[in-house]
Design a protein around this motif. Structure first.
Motif, PDB file in Angstrom:
ATOM      1  N   ASP A   1       0.814  -1.223   0.000  1.00  0.00           N
ATOM      2  CA  ASP A   1       0.000   0.000   0.000  1.00  0.00           C
ATOM      3  C   ASP A   1       0.842   1.265   0.000  1.00  0.00           C
ATOM      4  O   ASP A   1       0.499   2.262   0.654  1.00  0.00           O
ATOM      5  N   LEU A   2       1.942   1.227  -0.698  1.00  0.00           N
ATOM      6  CA  LEU A   2       2.772   2.426  -0.797  1.00  0.00           C
ATOM      7  C   LEU A   2       2.187   3.372  -1.837  1.00  0.00           C
ATOM      8  O   LEU A   2       1.550   2.941  -2.803  1.00  0.00           O
ATOM      9  N   THR A   3       2.426   4.646  -1.648  1.00  0.00           N
ATOM     10  CA  THR A   3       2.036   5.613  -2.669  1.00  0.00           C
ATOM     11  C   THR A   3       2.986   5.465  -3.858  1.00  0.00           C
ATOM     12  O   THR A   3       4.017   4.772  -3.771  1.00  0.00           O
ATOM     13  N   GLU A   4       2.643   6.150  -4.947  1.00  0.00           N
ATOM     14  CA  GLU A   4       3.544   6.100  -6.108  1.00  0.00           C
ATOM     15  C   GLU A   4       4.922   6.633  -5.739  1.00  0.00           C
ATOM     16  O   GLU A   4       5.948   6.077  -6.144  1.00  0.00           O
ATOM     17  N   ALA A   5       4.933   7.717  -4.987  1.00  0.00           N
ATOM     18  CA  ALA A   5       6.225   8.320  -4.621  1.00  0.00           C
ATOM     19  C   ALA A   5       7.031   7.371  -3.730  1.00  0.00           C
ATOM     20  O   ALA A   5       8.245   7.211  -3.914  1.00  0.00           O
ATOM     21  N   GLN A   6       6.344   6.733  -2.790  1.00  0.00           N
ATOM     22  CA  GLN A   6       7.048   5.785  -1.913  1.00  0.00           C
ATOM     23  C   GLN A   6       7.544   4.581  -2.708  1.00  0.00           C
ATOM     24  O   GLN A   6       8.637   4.053  -2.467  1.00  0.00           O
ATOM     25  N   THR A   7       6.728   4.127  -3.643  1.00  0.00           N
ATOM     26  CA  THR A   7       7.137   2.998  -4.489  1.00  0.00           C
ATOM     27  C   THR A   7       8.352   3.377  -5.325  1.00  0.00           C
ATOM     28  O   THR A   7       9.302   2.594  -5.478  1.00  0.00           O
ATOM     29  N   ALA A   8       8.316   4.593  -5.860  1.00  0.00           N
ATOM     30  CA  ALA A   8       9.460   5.055  -6.660  1.00  0.00           C
ATOM     31  C   ALA A   8      10.720   5.102  -5.802  1.00  0.00           C
ATOM     32  O   ALA A   8      11.804   4.703  -6.252  1.00  0.00           O
ATOM     33  N   ALA A   9      10.560   5.556  -4.569  1.00  0.00           N
ATOM     34  CA  ALA A   9      11.730   5.613  -3.673  1.00  0.00           C
ATOM     35  C   ALA A   9      12.251   4.211  -3.381  1.00  0.00           C
ATOM     36  O   ALA A   9      13.458   3.971  -3.363  1.00  0.00           O
ATOM     37  N   ALA A  10      11.326   3.270  -3.174  1.00  0.00           N
ATOM     38  CA  ALA A  10      11.746   1.900  -2.864  1.00  0.00           C
ATOM     39  C   ALA A  10      12.416   1.225  -4.054  1.00  0.00           C
ATOM     40  O   ALA A  10      13.265   0.354  -3.880  1.00  0.00           O
ATOM     41  N   MET A  11      12.008   1.615  -5.247  1.00  0.00           N
ATOM     42  CA  MET A  11      12.583   0.987  -6.438  1.00  0.00           C
ATOM     43  C   MET A  11      13.771   1.764  -6.984  1.00  0.00           C
ATOM     44  O   MET A  11      14.445   1.297  -7.913  1.00  0.00           O
ATOM     45  N   GLY A  12      13.989   2.939  -6.443  1.00  0.00           N
ATOM     46  CA  GLY A  12      15.091   3.756  -6.933  1.00  0.00           C
ATOM     47  C   GLY A  12      14.852   4.233  -8.347  1.00  0.00           C
ATOM     48  O   GLY A  12      15.756   4.210  -9.187  1.00  0.00           O
ATOM     49  N   CYS A  13      13.622   4.643  -8.634  1.00  0.00           N
ATOM     50  CA  CYS A  13      13.300   5.104  -9.982  1.00  0.00           C
ATOM     51  C   CYS A  13      12.344   6.287  -9.898  1.00  0.00           C
ATOM     52  O   CYS A  13      11.948   6.705  -8.815  1.00  0.00           O
ATOM     53  N   ALA A  14      11.960   6.815 -11.052  1.00  0.00           N
ATOM     54  CA  ALA A  14      11.050   7.962 -11.093  1.00  0.00           C
ATOM     55  C   ALA A  14       9.610   7.497 -10.922  1.00  0.00           C
ATOM     56  O   ALA A  14       9.284   6.333 -11.192  1.00  0.00           O
ATOM     57  N   VAL A  15       8.750   8.415 -10.501  1.00  0.00           N
ATOM     58  CA  VAL A  15       7.337   8.091 -10.330  1.00  0.00           C
ATOM     59  C   VAL A  15       6.741   7.630 -11.663  1.00  0.00           C
ATOM     60  O   VAL A  15       5.926   6.693 -11.714  1.00  0.00           O
ATOM     61  N   GLY A  16       7.147   8.261 -12.725  1.00  0.00           N
ATOM     62  CA  GLY A  16       6.649   7.874 -14.049  1.00  0.00           C
ATOM     63  C   GLY A  16       6.983   6.430 -14.374  1.00  0.00           C
ATOM     64  O   GLY A  16       6.193   5.717 -15.006  1.00  0.00           O
ATOM     65  N   THR A  17       8.141   5.989 -13.933  1.00  0.00           N
ATOM     66  CA  THR A  17       8.533   4.598 -14.176  1.00  0.00           C
ATOM     67  C   THR A  17       7.636   3.648 -13.400  1.00  0.00           C
ATOM     68  O   THR A  17       7.263   2.575 -13.895  1.00  0.00           O
ATOM     69  N   VAL A  18       7.286   4.050 -12.180  1.00  0.00           N
ATOM     70  CA  VAL A  18       6.380   3.221 -11.379  1.00  0.00           C
ATOM     71  C   VAL A  18       5.054   3.061 -12.117  1.00  0.00           C
ATOM     72  O   VAL A  18       4.508   1.957 -12.240  1.00  0.00           O
ATOM     73  N   LYS A  19       4.531   4.171 -12.611  1.00  0.00           N
ATOM     74  CA  LYS A  19       3.255   4.119 -13.333  1.00  0.00           C
ATOM     75  C   LYS A  19       3.340   3.155 -14.512  1.00  0.00           C
ATOM     76  O   LYS A  19       2.452   2.335 -14.725  1.00  0.00           O
ATOM     77  N   SER A  20       4.408   3.270 -15.272  1.00  0.00           N
ATOM     78  CA  SER A  20       4.519   2.423 -16.461  1.00  0.00           C
ATOM     79  C   SER A  20       4.726   0.956 -16.079  1.00  0.00           C
ATOM     80  O   SER A  20       4.194   0.056 -16.740  1.00  0.00           O
ATOM     81  N   GLN A  21       5.479   0.705 -14.994  1.00  0.00           N
ATOM     82  CA  GLN A  21       5.698  -0.681 -14.579  1.00  0.00           C
ATOM     83  C   GLN A  21       4.404  -1.319 -14.059  1.00  0.00           C
ATOM     84  O   GLN A  21       4.106  -2.480 -14.362  1.00  0.00           O
ATOM     85  N   VAL A  22       3.646  -0.567 -13.285  1.00  0.00           N
ATOM     86  CA  VAL A  22       2.375  -1.087 -12.774  1.00  0.00           C
ATOM     87  C   VAL A  22       1.413  -1.348 -13.927  1.00  0.00           C
ATOM     88  O   VAL A  22       0.765  -2.399 -14.013  1.00  0.00           O
ATOM     89  N   SER A  23       1.348  -0.384 -14.822  1.00  0.00           N
ATOM     90  CA  SER A  23       0.434  -0.514 -15.957  1.00  0.00           C
ATOM     91  C   SER A  23       0.801  -1.725 -16.817  1.00  0.00           C
ATOM     92  O   SER A  23      -0.063  -2.525 -17.205  1.00  0.00           O
ATOM     93  N   ALA A  24       2.095  -1.854 -17.086  1.00  0.00           N
ATOM     94  CA  ALA A  24       2.543  -2.976 -17.925  1.00  0.00           C
ATOM     95  C   ALA A  24       2.307  -4.302 -17.218  1.00  0.00           C
ATOM     96  O   ALA A  24       1.911  -5.301 -17.845  1.00  0.00           O
ATOM     97  N   GLY A  25       2.529  -4.318 -15.907  1.00  0.00           N
ATOM     98  CA  GLY A  25       2.328  -5.549 -15.145  1.00  0.00           C
ATOM     99  C   GLY A  25       0.865  -5.980 -15.152  1.00  0.00           C
ATOM    100  O   GLY A  25       0.546  -7.154 -15.369  1.00  0.00           O
ATOM    101  N   LEU A  26      -0.020  -5.021 -14.916  1.00  0.00           N
ATOM    102  CA  LEU A  26      -1.449  -5.342 -14.909  1.00  0.00           C
ATOM    103  C   LEU A  26      -1.910  -5.799 -16.293  1.00  0.00           C
ATOM    104  O   LEU A  26      -2.725  -6.725 -16.423  1.00  0.00           O
ATOM    105  N   LYS A  27      -1.365  -5.154 -17.304  1.00  0.00           N
ATOM    106  CA  LYS A  27      -1.748  -5.527 -18.664  1.00  0.00           C
ATOM    107  C   LYS A  27      -1.354  -6.975 -18.955  1.00  0.00           C
ATOM    108  O   LYS A  27      -2.147  -7.752 -19.497  1.00  0.00           O
ATOM    109  N   LYS A  28      -0.151  -7.333 -18.559  1.00  0.00           N
ATOM    110  CA  LYS A  28       0.297  -8.709 -18.822  1.00  0.00           C
ATOM    111  C   LYS A  28      -0.531  -9.712 -18.015  1.00  0.00           C
ATOM    112  O   LYS A  28      -0.841 -10.807 -18.506  1.00  0.00           O
ATOM    113  N   LEU A  29      -0.845  -9.352 -16.786  1.00  0.00           N
ATOM    114  CA  LEU A  29      -1.666 -10.263 -15.983  1.00  0.00           C
ATOM    115  C   LEU A  29      -3.024 -10.480 -16.646  1.00  0.00           C
ATOM    116  O   LEU A  29      -3.532 -11.612 -16.707  1.00  0.00           O
ATOM    117  N   ARG A  30      -3.597  -9.406 -17.148  1.00  0.00           N
ATOM    118  CA  ARG A  30      -4.925  -9.538 -17.786  1.00  0.00           C
ATOM    119  C   ARG A  30      -4.844 -10.353 -19.062  1.00  0.00           C
ATOM    120  O   ARG A  30      -5.751 -11.111 -19.394  1.00  0.00           O
TER     121      ARG A  30
END
Lengths: 195, 376
Positions: A143-172
């Motif tokens: 339940d991390l925010t996008e900013a917290q997730t970005a900090a945990a992954m060492g990447c930009a918030v935009g990267t988090v968005k794209s990774q989540v989106s791509a992950g959900l797309k593949k799961l579907r």
């Protein structure tokens, strides 16, 4: 020659590196960190290795972390980035046995379908690239925010968005679009996120 | 309503077996990294202090007017920088960057960047095998006869034994346990860890293919070091010295003998210490923990004696016994200045102080001391 006096525990354990403070943190949080690491890598033993390594890094950094919240964030980042780098460098998926814990549904009940769905989701999740899997775990389990997730992954918030989106797309794609991966609230949040 | 993704993640997490973190291992490995890191950042300030505080200290004399009596059996200080091994006043170029090093009677054992293990003797390098991974160390016995390492499949105890690790069954040892596969090598025996329990084997007088389980020790790193018939062991959150009881030396002692170490013989337990190194005569040991000042402990009483760094240095970090009374240490000054060099010291238990043998040996990531641990 200088002599030290008495049992050595007392003054030494609170010396230059506060071991008792770190030990308290590690014992309190190891279980939760282990669970998150397990969800990221899908292997209990590898998850333990990850947490062990992440806690070692946290111990080294402990004097400058001070606040336990900083330590938690630091350790979480160490787990995430170490997991991603291990998968890249060592190909753990190929080297290590993949742990699979089948569930045991009660035949003929709605629970059976529920269990089968979770099993399918878990399998599909394990096939995702490590960064996508980490992003999904951090967002939808931790339940991390996008900013917290970005900090945990060492990447930009935009990267988090794209990774989540791509992950959900593949799961579907793998599970079919009928599977309700996200709750209505989460779905709305995801749509807003990927806009 | 909960989505399938969250539901699956929560369900999987709930079903995960409970796990107890090995906190002692975390702290032990963390301490090792801190030692290296601290040395890496030890200072440019050191140079300034040397100039201001007196070059005499770094010339190995300091304010000492009477040198301590010689430790006649002490081995020469040995280290490597790049491909050059320095031992006493001699140097030799082995042609390969040295990553870990042990000085033995039969030659210099070292590993290169590709983890190949070599021995250098009679002017030539001979490849002997390889280390399991980048964190695996070479371990030498105090008498310089035996050198052992783990290559990922077998434990190699040079010169005589190459032992298939038959006891490795089930999951392979965890990556942090690979540091402890070979736990200790004494003049006669070797202790190793198979991921489940501790074993021992004879290495002298003749290499033995028999291994003995030592049921007293149930975790990796329980046996810290061994010398003669004394063993430095981890008991609870501290270390103590005990006499081994692995098997009788003479047939007459077999009557009533029960295998396995007897922890009740442990003496001088010191709490709050997780790693240590035992003197060749077994009478003293020093702590390898970063959080502890350089202290030598009496094996019988556990009483500690602080060892002072030489003038101009704020800390001495011990890494190896050179003799019964002599310890090799790295010396440095606390600072955040990068690119500092390490001084190599010899310290005496009998006098409680150290002298600088090698000033500016190199930076911490360049200097490979002969304790068998890989640099970095």
């Amino acid at each position: 020659m200088e002599r030290t006096t008495g049992p050595l525990g007392t003054e030494r354990t609170v010396g230059r590196r506060d071991r008792s403070g770190f030990a308290e943190f590690a014992q309190a949080r190891a279980g939760a960190l282990h669970r998150a690491a397990y969800l990221m890598v899908g292997d209990s033993q590898l998850a333990q290795d990850l947490v062990q390594e992440a806690l070692t890094k946290t111990y080294v950094a402990w004097p400058r972390l001070r606040d336990p919240r900083n330590a938690e964030a630091y350790c979480r980042k160490a787990i995430t980035t170490t997991a991603i780098s291990w998968f890249r460098r060592k190909g753990w998926d190929n080297e290590r046995p993949t742990e699979y814990l089948p569930e045991h549904p009660v035949a003929g009940t709605t629970q059976e379908q529920s269990v089968a769905d979770r099993d399918a989701v878990w399998r599909a999740l394990k096939q995702l690239p490590p960064r996508q899997r980490a992003a999904l775990v951090l967002r939808f389990y931790e339940d991390l925010t996008e900013a917290q997730t970005a900090a945990a992954m060492g990447c930009a918030v935009g990267t988090v968005k794209s990774q989540v989106s791509a992950g959900l797309k593949k799961l579907r794609e793998r599970l079919g679009h009928d599977v309700e991966l996200l709750s209505p609230d989460e779905g709305a949040s995801e749509e807003a996120m990927t806009r | 309503m909960t989505g399938q993704l969250r539901s699956t993640l929560e369900h999987r997490a709930e079903r995960l077996d409970a796990w107890d973190v090995d906190l002692a291992a975390v702290i032990r490995h963390g301490d090792r990294r801190v030692r290296r890191r601290r040395a890496t950042f030890a200072s440019g300030l050191a140079g300034a202090l040397v100039v201001a505080g007196g070059l005499a200290a770094f010339a190995g004399h300091g304010d000492r007017t009477t040198p301590p009596p010689a430790d006649e059996n002490a081995k020469p200080l040995t280290y490597a920088v790049g491909s050059v091994i320095h031992t006493g006043s001699d140097t030799l170029d082995v042609g390969t960057k040295v990553e870990s090093l042990v000085a033995a009677k039969s030659g210099f054992f070292y590993s290169g960047p590709d983890r190949t293990v070599y021995v250098w003797r009679n002017g030539h390098a001979q490849a002997l095998g390889h280390l399991a991974d980048s964190s695996t160390r070479l371990i030498g016995s105090d008498d310089g006869v035996n050198v052992a390492w783990w290559d990922g499949k077998e434990i190699v105890a040079w010169p005589g034994m190459r032992k298939p690790v038959e006891t490795f069954r089930g999951p392979r040892p965890r990556y942090w346990e690979s540091l402890h596969i070979v736990q200790a090598v004494s003049d006669e025996r070797m202790w190793f860890w198979d991921g489940h329990r501790t074993w021992t084997a004879n290495v002298l007088p003749s290499p033995s293919s028999a291994v003995w389980p030592d049921k007293a020790f149930t975790s990796a790193g329980s046996v810290q070091d061994a010398a003669g018939d004394r063993v430095l062991v981890r008991i609870g959150d501290g270390l103590a010295v005990m006499r081994d009881n692995l098997y009788p030396h003479r047939v007459g002692q077999l009557s009533g003998w029960r295998p396995g170490s007897d922890l009740s013989t442990a003496t001088g337990r010191v709490a709050g210490v997780s790693s240590g190194d035992l003197a060749p005569d077994g009478r003293h040991w020093f702590s390898e923990d970063t959080g502890h000042a350089f202290t030598v402990y009496d094996s019988t009483s556990g009483k500690g004696e602080a060892i002072k760094p030489p003038p101009g240095l704020t800390e001495a970090t011990p890494y190896q016994w050179l003799g019964d009374d002599t310890i090799a240490a790295m010396g440095f000054v606390h600072s955040d200045e990068p690119g500092a060099t390490v001084s190599l010291l010899t310290c005496r238990v009998s006098t409680g102080d150290c002298t600088v043998d090698v000033d500016d040996a190199g930076t911490a990531d360049q200097v490979v001391v002969s304790d068998g641990r890989p640099v970095g």
